[in-house]
Design a protein around this motif. Structure first.
Motif, PDB file in Angstrom:
ATOM      1  N   ARG A   5      91.902 152.371  57.604  1.00 29.70           N
ATOM      2  CA  ARG A   5      92.115 151.367  56.569  1.00 29.70           C
ATOM      3  C   ARG A   5      93.518 150.769  56.682  1.00 29.70           C
ATOM      4  NH1 ARG A   5      88.133 151.198  53.113  1.00 29.70           N
ATOM      5  NH2 ARG A   5      89.354 149.749  51.854  1.00 29.70           N
ATOM      6  N   LEU A   6      93.663 149.523  56.223  1.00 21.16           N
ATOM      7  CA  LEU A   6      94.982 148.913  56.163  1.00 21.16           C
ATOM      8  C   LEU A   6      95.816 149.636  55.111  1.00 21.16           C
ATOM      9  CD1 LEU A   6      93.535 146.742  57.842  1.00 21.16           C
ATOM     10  CD2 LEU A   6      94.703 145.014  56.458  1.00 21.16           C
ATOM     11  N   CYS A  40      93.739 141.698  58.013  1.00 18.68           N
ATOM     12  CA  CYS A  40      92.450 141.606  58.701  1.00 18.68           C
ATOM     13  C   CYS A  40      91.413 142.396  57.911  1.00 18.68           C
ATOM     14  CB  CYS A  40      92.585 142.173  60.115  1.00 18.68           C
ATOM     15  SG  CYS A  40      91.171 141.867  61.188  1.00 18.68           S
ATOM     16  N   THR A  41      90.420 141.703  57.348  1.00 16.42           N
ATOM     17  CA  THR A  41      89.424 142.371  56.531  1.00 16.42           C
ATOM     18  C   THR A  41      88.038 141.757  56.723  1.00 16.42           C
ATOM     19  OG1 THR A  41      88.785 142.990  54.262  1.00 16.42           O
ATOM     20  CG2 THR A  41      90.059 140.943  54.493  1.00 16.42           C
ATOM     21  N   PRO A  42      87.087 142.550  57.247  1.00 18.24           N
ATOM     22  CA  PRO A  42      87.210 143.918  57.753  1.00 18.24           C
ATOM     23  C   PRO A  42      88.161 143.979  58.947  1.00 18.24           C
ATOM     24  CG  PRO A  42      84.890 143.331  57.445  1.00 18.24           C
ATOM     25  CD  PRO A  42      85.678 142.065  57.309  1.00 18.24           C
ATOM     26  N   ASN A  43      88.785 145.144  59.097  1.00 25.35           N
ATOM     27  CA  ASN A  43      89.783 145.260  60.157  1.00 25.35           C
ATOM     28  C   ASN A  43      89.122 145.477  61.516  1.00 25.35           C
ATOM     29  OD1 ASN A  43      92.534 145.467  61.097  1.00 25.35           O
ATOM     30  ND2 ASN A  43      92.108 147.644  61.438  1.00 25.35           N
ATOM     31  N   ASN A  44      89.532 144.655  62.463  1.00 28.01           N
ATOM     32  CA  ASN A  44      89.088 144.791  63.848  1.00 28.01           C
ATOM     33  C   ASN A  44      90.199 145.497  64.627  1.00 28.01           C
ATOM     34  OD1 ASN A  44      88.089 144.418  66.460  1.00 28.01           O
ATOM     35  ND2 ASN A  44      88.670 142.260  66.555  1.00 28.01           N
ATOM     36  N   PRO A  45      89.965 146.696  65.193  1.00 31.16           N
ATOM     37  CA  PRO A  45      88.672 147.257  65.575  1.00 31.16           C
ATOM     38  C   PRO A  45      88.165 148.421  64.727  1.00 31.16           C
ATOM     39  CG  PRO A  45      90.360 148.288  66.876  1.00 31.16           C
ATOM     40  CD  PRO A  45      91.074 147.365  65.921  1.00 31.16           C
ATOM     41  N   THR A  46      88.839 148.770  63.611  1.00 28.44           N
ATOM     42  CA  THR A  46      88.466 150.017  62.932  1.00 28.44           C
ATOM     43  C   THR A  46      87.314 149.865  61.948  1.00 28.44           C
ATOM     44  OG1 THR A  46      90.202 149.663  61.283  1.00 28.44           O
ATOM     45  CG2 THR A  46      90.772 151.004  63.215  1.00 28.44           C
ATOM     46  N   PRO A  96      86.877 149.104  58.339  1.00 29.52           N
ATOM     47  CA  PRO A  96      86.879 149.024  56.876  1.00 29.52           C
ATOM     48  C   PRO A  96      87.345 147.662  56.354  1.00 29.52           C
ATOM     49  CG  PRO A  96      87.875 151.079  57.599  1.00 29.52           C
ATOM     50  CD  PRO A  96      87.713 150.234  58.819  1.00 29.52           C
ATOM     51  N   ALA A  97      86.824 147.297  55.186  1.00 31.73           N
ATOM     52  CA  ALA A  97      87.246 146.077  54.504  1.00 31.73           C
ATOM     53  C   ALA A  97      88.258 146.431  53.419  1.00 31.73           C
ATOM     54  CB  ALA A  97      86.047 145.367  53.890  1.00 31.73           C
ATOM     55  N   VAL A  98      89.135 145.494  53.127  1.00 28.59           N
ATOM     56  CA  VAL A  98      90.115 145.677  52.059  1.00 28.59           C
ATOM     57  C   VAL A  98      89.413 145.562  50.712  1.00 28.59           C
ATOM     58  CG1 VAL A  98      92.131 144.636  50.944  1.00 28.59           C
ATOM     59  CG2 VAL A  98      92.044 144.852  53.450  1.00 28.59           C
ATOM     60  N   ASP A 155      80.105 146.059  51.003  1.00 26.71           N
ATOM     61  CA  ASP A 155      80.788 146.900  50.025  1.00 26.71           C
ATOM     62  C   ASP A 155      81.049 146.086  48.760  1.00 26.71           C
ATOM     63  OD1 ASP A 155      82.385 148.574  48.555  1.00 26.71           O
ATOM     64  OD2 ASP A 155      83.980 148.769  50.045  1.00 26.71           O
ATOM     65  N   PRO A 156      80.464 146.467  47.628  1.00 26.92           N
ATOM     66  CA  PRO A 156      80.672 145.688  46.397  1.00 26.92           C
ATOM     67  C   PRO A 156      82.118 145.706  45.912  1.00 26.92           C
ATOM     68  CG  PRO A 156      79.517 147.744  45.930  1.00 26.92           C
ATOM     69  CD  PRO A 156      79.559 147.609  47.414  1.00 26.92           C
ATOM     70  N   ALA A 157      82.903 146.665  46.385  1.00 24.26           N
ATOM     71  CA  ALA A 157      84.306 146.741  45.974  1.00 24.26           C
ATOM     72  C   ALA A 157      85.221 145.914  46.870  1.00 24.26           C
ATOM     73  CB  ALA A 157      84.773 148.198  45.966  1.00 24.26           C
ATOM     74  N   ALA A 158      84.664 145.307  47.911  1.00 30.41           N
ATOM     75  CA  ALA A 158      85.490 144.545  48.854  1.00 30.41           C
ATOM     76  C   ALA A 158      86.050 143.289  48.195  1.00 30.41           C
ATOM     77  CB  ALA A 158      84.672 144.172  50.082  1.00 30.41           C
ATOM     78  N   ALA A 159      87.201 142.870  48.680  1.00 29.98           N
ATOM     79  CA  ALA A 159      87.848 141.664  48.148  1.00 29.98           C
ATOM     80  C   ALA A 159      87.017 140.424  48.440  1.00 29.98           C
ATOM     81  CB  ALA A 159      89.238 141.516  48.755  1.00 29.98           C
ATOM     82  N   ASP A 160      87.011 139.492  47.503  1.00 33.57           N
ATOM     83  CA  ASP A 160      86.351 138.203  47.648  1.00 33.57           C
ATOM     84  C   ASP A 160      87.416 137.187  48.068  1.00 33.57           C
ATOM     85  OD1 ASP A 160      85.260 135.658  47.278  1.00 33.57           O
ATOM     86  OD2 ASP A 160      84.158 136.204  45.465  1.00 33.57           O
TER      87      ASP A 160
END
Length: 355
Positions: free
Chosen positions: A136-137, A156-162, A164-166, A196-201
């Motif tokens: 994660r970032l 970067c969200t989702p982060n490339n290459p790992t 997860p989304a912020v 992920d419903p908690a991900a940033a919009d």
């Protein structure tokens, strides 16, 4: 006798390493470049064919029709959209528009490998902030890395290459901590794959924060990686500066019409994205059942944090029929492709753990 010399910065410029291709004549699935495994839709192919008859002409320099279509799709004004030759090129234009020589650009690491290249070519200084152990970032650490010299922060969200989304709450806290004069670029190349419903919009954040720019692309979810179409969403004043820094005629007529056709076929294409997400879910569940610890991915790839074993693990995958992307010393990224490719990968990963 003096000779022309290259910029000193190029001596330390890290090379961009593309995803490996299958050897000629070999039967293997290419899971190294986060490409959409599906071919273009018939309607998109027809648009490409129609556009081909005009390649003797320069394209619309400002991609006017495509810009208006993107703006309508996202609910923003056309003067807030800047189209370019892939989101990588657009990022370069953003940095050129905002950075003076010696300015700092904060970004996570490991993250998209084009970041240090683009930052260096813009004449800026990159400040790398390690991601957490679960990929994660580390946004508090990124905020703490901002100094008086910082002009831009890349998220970067989702982060490339790992993968997860912020999350929305952590992004809000981060933006509260970053000075308003610092530009925050949300790189959302994989946003269509997020569940992920908690991900940033990103769009909501852009509407609320005047120092935020979004980067998006037609390469991944829309399957146009070979035509190079990306865009930024920015405040009109910022967009004008990014547009001024852009390469003239950077997006071909073929690419513009293909992107327009893709927007018209959005529902059909996003059904394919749903299928890729389902395959991602199957891959992650199977890997964890085998005993692997892999980060939650909200993109179209999965990350194996195998560290110093990255190269050997990638070679094992290649021998097993799947070409993956090794990041030496860090890990291996595997794109989500056809179900048959997942089956082969799972055979390799099971053998790897059993050795």
């Amino acid at each position: 006798m003096s000779r022309p010399t290259l910029r000193r910065a190029l001596a330390d410029l890290p090379p961009y390493v593309p995803g490996a291709r299958s050897p000629v004549g070999a039967a293997a699935f290419k899971l190294s470049s986060n490409e959409n495994p599906y071919p273009p839709l018939p309607s998109v192919m027809a648009a490409i064919a129609d556009a081909a008859v005009d390649v003797n002409r320069y394209p619309d320099m400002y991609a006017t029709e495509l810009t208006e279509a993107i703006a309508q799709d996202l609910g923003v004004a056309p003067d807030q959209v800047v189209v370019g030759c892939g989101s990588v090129a657009v990022l370069g234009h953003v940095l050129t528009a905002f950075c003076e020589a010696g300015d700092e650009v904060v970004f996570p690491w490991r993250s998209f490998e084009a970041y240090p290249i683009a930052v260096t070519l813009a004449g800026a200084q990159g400040v790398r902030v390690p991601v957490t152990d679960d990929g994660r970032l580390d946004l508090p650490a990124m905020a703490a890395a901002v100094t008086d010299r910082t002009r831009v922060v890349l998220v970067c969200t989702p982060n490339n290459p790992t993968g997860p989304a912020v999350r929305a709450d952590e992004l809000e806290q981060f933006l509260d901590a970053v000075p308003e004069h610092v530009l925050v670029v949300l790189d959302e190349a994989y946003v269509e794959f997020v569940r992920d419903p908690a991900a940033a919009d990103g769009l909501a954040v852009f509407a609320a924060r005047r120092n935020v720019v979004l980067l998006r692309t037609f390469s991944k979810a829309y399957g146009l990686a070979g035509l190079r179409v990306g865009f930024a969403v920015a405040r009109a004043r910022h967009a004008a500066g990014i547009r001024a820094a852009s390469t003239p005629f950077g997006v071909s007529h073929v690419a513009q019409l293909a992107a327009l056709a893709s927007l018209r076929a959005r529902d059909e294409l996003l059904a394919r994205v749903d299928a890729i997400v389902q395959e991602r879910t199957r891959m992650l569940a199977a890997l964890r059942a085998q005993g692997w610890t892999v980060p939650d991915s909200e993109a179209n790839f999965v990350w194996f944090g195998v560290g110093d074993h990255a190269t050997s693990f990638a070679e094992r995958c290649s021998r097993g029929g799947v070409i993956v992307r090794a990041f030496a010393g860090d890990g291996v990224r595997v794109s989500v492709g056809e179900p048959e490719a997942t089956d082969l990968l799972l055979e390799v990963t099971a053998q790897h753990l059993a050795r």
